[in-house]
Design an enzyme around this catalytic site. Sequence first.
Site, mmCIF file in Angstrom:
data_model
loop_
_atom_site.group_PDB
_atom_site.id
_atom_site.type_symbol
_atom_site.label_atom_id
_atom_site.label_comp_id
_atom_site.label_asym_id
_atom_site.label_seq_id
_atom_site.Cartn_x
_atom_site.Cartn_y
_atom_site.Cartn_z
ATOM 1 N N TYR A 56 -35.944 52.241 -45.857
ATOM 2 C CA TYR A 56 -34.487 52.178 -45.721
ATOM 3 C C TYR A 56 -33.833 52.514 -47.050
ATOM 4 C CZ TYR A 56 -33.229 50.648 -41.087
ATOM 5 O OH TYR A 56 -32.971 50.622 -39.755
ATOM 6 N N GLU A 58 -30.048 52.820 -47.316
ATOM 7 C CA GLU A 58 -28.601 52.888 -47.031
ATOM 8 C C GLU A 58 -27.809 52.989 -48.326
ATOM 9 O OE1 GLU A 58 -29.100 49.938 -43.574
ATOM 10 O OE2 GLU A 58 -26.935 50.237 -43.755
ATOM 11 N N ASP A 202 -17.571 75.252 -38.706
ATOM 12 C CA ASP A 202 -18.876 74.773 -38.235
ATOM 13 C C ASP A 202 -19.764 76.009 -38.100
ATOM 14 O OD1 ASP A 202 -21.094 74.066 -36.772
ATOM 15 O OD2 ASP A 202 -20.003 72.912 -35.262
ATOM 16 N N THR A 228 -25.919 72.658 -39.165
ATOM 17 C CA THR A 228 -27.265 72.128 -38.996
ATOM 18 C C THR A 228 -28.174 72.848 -39.996
ATOM 19 O OG1 THR A 228 -27.602 73.745 -37.242
ATOM 20 C CG2 THR A 228 -27.075 71.498 -36.559
ATOM 21 N N LYS A 231 -31.549 75.918 -37.699
ATOM 22 C CA LYS A 231 -31.399 77.153 -36.915
ATOM 23 C C LYS A 231 -31.808 78.333 -37.804
ATOM 24 C CE LYS A 231 -27.984 75.260 -33.711
ATOM 25 N NZ LYS A 231 -27.215 74.119 -34.223
ATOM 26 N N ARG A 237 -34.829 69.616 -38.482
ATOM 27 C CA ARG A 237 -33.732 69.290 -37.568
ATOM 28 C C ARG A 237 -32.802 68.315 -38.292
ATOM 29 N NH1 ARG A 237 -32.747 70.424 -32.499
ATOM 30 N NH2 ARG A 237 -34.532 71.814 -32.628
#
Length: 421
Positions: A56, A58, A202, A228, A231, A237
């Site tokens: 973790y 955060e 985008d 993203t 692609k 991903r």
Amino acid sequence: MASYIDSSLHQIDPQIAKLLEGEYERQTKTLVMIPSENYASRAVLQTMGSILTNKYAEGYPSERYYNGCAYYDMGENLAKERARKLFKAEHVNVQPHTGSSANMAAYYAILEIGDTVLGMSTEHGGHLTHGKNLNFSGKWYDYHSYGVSKKDERLDYDEIREIAKKVKPKLIVCGASAYPRIIDFEIFKSIADEVGAYLMSDVAHIIGLIAAGEHPDPVPHSHIVTSTTHKTLRGPRGAIIMCKRELAEAVDRAVFPGTQAGPLMHQIAAKAVCFREAQSFGFKEYQRQIIKNAAILAETLMERGFRLTTGGTDNHLMMIDLSDKGLNGRDAADMLEEAGIAANKNSIPFDTRPPAITSGVRFGTPALTTRGMKEEEMRLIGGWISDVLSNPKNQDLRMKTRACIEELCEQFPIYLDILNW
Ligand code: DSN
């Protein structure tokens, strides 16, 4: 087929091991032509599948809510610095889990619930998060749409300007999931300026082309750019947000704690890897070849009597209009799959069929180009697509085509280097 997963997974979970082997075979022996898909490198896969998933972290580098984050700070800083350099962005946040969460955070950074937004309609190529009524974007904001012109299926910037003047949005969103032409970010910025709106681009589909200088750059013209990383960029991903310096704090707070908690640190480190790969000499050549391949594939399909929306392509994707072929997009994509070609059904502008059926099929060249395929193979593949779609009753032909495709795929192997991983 040789195994690329080690024997321990076979022992612990034979069902998942079998599924992975099957998918490896599918990706190896068939043509991946969904324009949003690609083959990530071994380095990216290795980082994604690493012990970095155990922690973790955060917060942000040097400001974590957990101890033991030294290596995670290094990984996130590397990802940010590399992305900043690659895209010449003033600020980058590399934590968004997906494209949709990047868009959600971008909205959260600058909008209040109920604010007016203008984006491209999903029916004409925009993304779900660009205001679809079933999506949070369509539900939480007063979302208006622009589409493409009926005349040539391209963006009509004069019309978009008129719509913007009428609806007075706080934010204009440009970028698309199914638009085969260049997007003019400079004009979008002039429209946004004229109506006093923020501009968000985008660019998930075309980010690799942009990184290589093969598509106009949205970064100088946009307040926010989302994308993203899996692609055309060929990374893990995931997603990123880039923005102007003055929005940096709002964007960071919108990602964490606004819309996400624990970041996926294995994914962030893999983003760093893909940004490094995108700075290599071969990457520019790869992006150029994607575009050359798409142009030849489009030409071949049109020579064989298929109408492509907008009459062709400038980028990595294209859409066949099947309206005059007595076929719908869903059935056509299923037939192609049977023949060893993965493409996807897609609404075309002004489609009369519903989104689950559609009149179009969308094709792209990023994954085939990663395999090393070039113009000659595109001509061959265009011919096979035409044969299959022109003979929908001929299952025998689909089987024969599948065999030819397997043979072609053997000449362009993937992941040879991950066998016995
Ligand atoms: N689902 C993606 C695509 O296929 O274009 C967009 O996020």
